[in-house]
Motif scaffolding. Structure first.
Motif, PDB file in Angstrom:
ATOM      1  N   LEU A  16      36.114  19.676 -77.490  1.00 35.82           N
ATOM      2  CA  LEU A  16      36.496  18.338 -77.932  1.00 35.82           C
ATOM      3  C   LEU A  16      36.054  17.286 -76.924  1.00 35.82           C
ATOM      4  O   LEU A  16      35.589  16.201 -77.300  1.00 35.82           O
ATOM      5  CB  LEU A  16      38.006  18.259 -78.132  1.00 35.82           C
ATOM      6  N   TYR A  17      36.204  17.588 -75.638  1.00 37.13           N
ATOM      7  CA  TYR A  17      35.812  16.637 -74.599  1.00 37.13           C
ATOM      8  C   TYR A  17      34.307  16.370 -74.652  1.00 37.13           C
ATOM      9  O   TYR A  17      33.868  15.221 -74.540  1.00 37.13           O
ATOM     10  CB  TYR A  17      36.210  17.167 -73.224  1.00 37.13           C
ATOM     11  N   LEU A  70      23.214  22.867 -76.254  1.00 36.22           N
ATOM     12  CA  LEU A  70      23.387  21.839 -75.224  1.00 36.22           C
ATOM     13  C   LEU A  70      23.857  22.462 -73.918  1.00 36.22           C
ATOM     14  O   LEU A  70      23.320  22.172 -72.841  1.00 36.22           O
ATOM     15  CB  LEU A  70      24.405  20.809 -75.721  1.00 36.22           C
ATOM     16  N   ILE A  71      24.873  23.319 -73.990  1.00 37.64           N
ATOM     17  CA  ILE A  71      25.428  23.968 -72.805  1.00 37.64           C
ATOM     18  C   ILE A  71      24.379  24.786 -72.083  1.00 37.64           C
ATOM     19  O   ILE A  71      24.338  24.824 -70.844  1.00 37.64           O
ATOM     20  CB  ILE A  71      26.628  24.854 -73.211  1.00 37.64           C
ATOM     21  N   ASP A 190      28.276  15.322 -67.952  1.00 34.64           N
ATOM     22  CA  ASP A 190      29.301  15.486 -68.987  1.00 34.64           C
ATOM     23  C   ASP A 190      29.888  16.901 -68.972  1.00 34.64           C
ATOM     24  O   ASP A 190      31.099  17.087 -69.122  1.00 34.64           O
ATOM     25  CB  ASP A 190      28.718  15.190 -70.373  1.00 34.64           C
ATOM     26  N   LEU A 191      29.022  17.903 -68.801  1.00 31.32           N
ATOM     27  CA  LEU A 191      29.493  19.283 -68.751  1.00 31.32           C
ATOM     28  C   LEU A 191      30.403  19.511 -67.549  1.00 31.32           C
ATOM     29  O   LEU A 191      31.424  20.204 -67.650  1.00 31.32           O
ATOM     30  CB  LEU A 191      28.299  20.247 -68.698  1.00 31.32           C
ATOM     31  N   LEU A 212      26.346  27.982 -64.967  1.00 31.01           N
ATOM     32  CA  LEU A 212      24.902  28.044 -64.711  1.00 31.01           C
ATOM     33  C   LEU A 212      24.225  26.718 -65.051  1.00 31.01           C
ATOM     34  O   LEU A 212      23.316  26.271 -64.345  1.00 31.01           O
ATOM     35  CB  LEU A 212      24.266  29.182 -65.521  1.00 31.01           C
ATOM     36  N   ALA A 213      24.676  26.086 -66.140  1.00 31.57           N
ATOM     37  CA  ALA A 213      24.086  24.805 -66.556  1.00 31.57           C
ATOM     38  C   ALA A 213      24.400  23.703 -65.558  1.00 31.57           C
ATOM     39  O   ALA A 213      23.542  22.888 -65.215  1.00 31.57           O
ATOM     40  CB  ALA A 213      24.589  24.415 -67.943  1.00 31.57           C
ATOM     41  N   ILE A 214      25.635  23.687 -65.058  1.00 31.40           N
ATOM     42  CA  ILE A 214      26.053  22.632 -64.140  1.00 31.40           C
ATOM     43  C   ILE A 214      25.320  22.739 -62.807  1.00 31.40           C
ATOM     44  O   ILE A 214      24.868  21.735 -62.240  1.00 31.40           O
ATOM     45  CB  ILE A 214      27.575  22.692 -63.908  1.00 31.40           C
TER      46      ILE A 214
END
Length: 390
Positions: A16-17, A70-71, A190-191, A212-214
């Motif tokens: 949701l965020y 996206l993630i 955002d993540l 891993l994405a961050i």
């Protein structure tokens, strides 16, 4: 859509965020749901007719499918040709559908699709990884597909790709995104915010992907250089009586100052060892071959020690001047005042104060870099402002 989003929020408020920062726009131009980036934010386009006639559980599953793209930062993947795109589409979906039960229920493992060369007689077909290869990235599944196709001597994935595309999305909008460094920085930011608030309650597999994405390195060296190399070479435009005006005889003409497109600062202070200088000039030499533009280079310790126009091979005859304390600010101020460059590239170990830079800036840090300097630079100038040489 509202019901589907609320249903997704019951899985985790993390989703949701993330969706709070994504525009939801109805559109008959898309068949089901599509994720795109425009006007400095992500947009989720959905076909209202498709949503109306589709089970709400399946709608929320497909929303999650796009959020997982996206993630996993799949917009960074840029296929070179149509065939490679087909393979990447299969690999990307295999990487994420395994975490979405509603889609996995209709899933076909990659090994069956590739080995048999076709899918099943089913309206919905969602790609899953081979049973013995769970929790891997799209890159790993891409490598597996390529290796398997080579073993089978079969390289036509058109039929399989078409079956997959009928059930999900084409990824076209993801793979056409421009300004990758900006999109990546916004997405990682955002993540990170969502993860700090709600990440602990995510399923372990998805939690690992978000981490891993961050913390994934933002861009590689060549991508960083492209960020600067695509800028204008022209400087300021001003009038001059020494040049006739082509349109009006009694008026002064216009002159364009051809300023340095890129300016380079090399830290030659006492904390820099020969190995680091070798790293720096190896990259500078590569840069001189990679971009076709003027490069002005200065050496600095606590003051500007040397200024020159750098050309290919200039490092062979260059004298290294320095050895004192470190202060990058004099070199930054000197270049900004004299040359007004579009981009500054600063080679340093970071054992100094962070300079104030009014232009675009890229800090290239040696392998013996100061972590505090790197972190501060990212906070002030953005995550894509720092490259670490390994």
């Amino acid at each position: 859509m509202e019901k589907a989003i609320l249903l997704l929020g019951k899985r985790s408020p993390f989703y949701l965020y993330i969706l709070l920062n994504i525009s939801k726009v109805p559109s008959t131009e898309v068949r089901t749901i599509e994720l795109s980036f425009s006007q400095n934010r992500w947009t989720l386009l959905y076909n209202p007719e498709w949503v109306e006639k589709t089970d709400v559980n399946f709608v929320q599953a497909l929303i999650l499918h796009h959020l997982m793209h996206l993630i996993n930062l799949h917009f960074l993947i840029k296929p070179k040709n149509k065939r490679e795109k087909m393979i990447w589409d299969l690999a990307m979906d295999a990487a994420i559908n395994q975490y979405i039960p509603e889609l996995a229920a209709f899933g076909i493992p990659l090994n069956l699709l590739i080995e048999e060369g076709h899918g099943v007689d089913n309206e919905r077909l969602f790609v899953l990884p081979p049973d013995w290869m769970p929790d891997e990235s799209a890159e790993e599944y891409y490598k597996w597909i390529m290796k398997k196709m080579e073993e089978l001597g079969r390289f036509d994935v058109t039929l399989v790709a078409q079956l997959r595309e009928k059930s999900t999305d084409s990824h076209d909008s993801l793979q056409k995104i421009q300004n990758i460094d900006m999109v990546l920085e916004l997405t990682q930011s955002d993540l990170a915010k969502a993860f700090n608030l709600y990440g602990e309650k995510l399923p372990s597999g998805i939690k690992r992907q978000v981490e891993l994405a961050i913390f994934r390195p933002v861009l590689n060296w060549k991508d960083m250089i492209r960020r600067f190399a695509g800028l204008s070479e022209y400087g300021e435009r001003h009038t001059t009586p020494l040049k006739p005006n082509r349109r009006y005889e009694n008026q002064p003409g216009w002159k364009i100052s051809h300023m340095a497109k890129l300016a380079i600062i090399v830290d030659t202070s006492g904390s820099i060892i020969d190995e680091e200088l070798d790293q720096f000039f190896s990259e500078i030499e590569s840069l001189s071959k990679y971009v076709d533009t003027n490069l002005v280079l200065v050496q600095v310790d606590r003051a500007v020690n040397l200024e020159m126009r750098y050309t290919k091979g200039a490092w062979r005859k260059m004298e290294i001047i320095g050895g004192g304390e470190t202060d990058l600010q004099p070199a930054v101020d000197y270049l900004q005042e004299k040359y007004h460059p579009e981009g500054l590239i600063i080679f340093t170990d970071g054992f100094t104060d962070l300079p104030v830079v009014k232009r675009r800036v890229l800090f290239v840090l040696s392998s013996y870099y100061n972590e505090e300097f790197a972190e501060q630079a990212r906070k002030v100038y953005g995550r894509s402002s720092v490259v670490i040489l390994k």
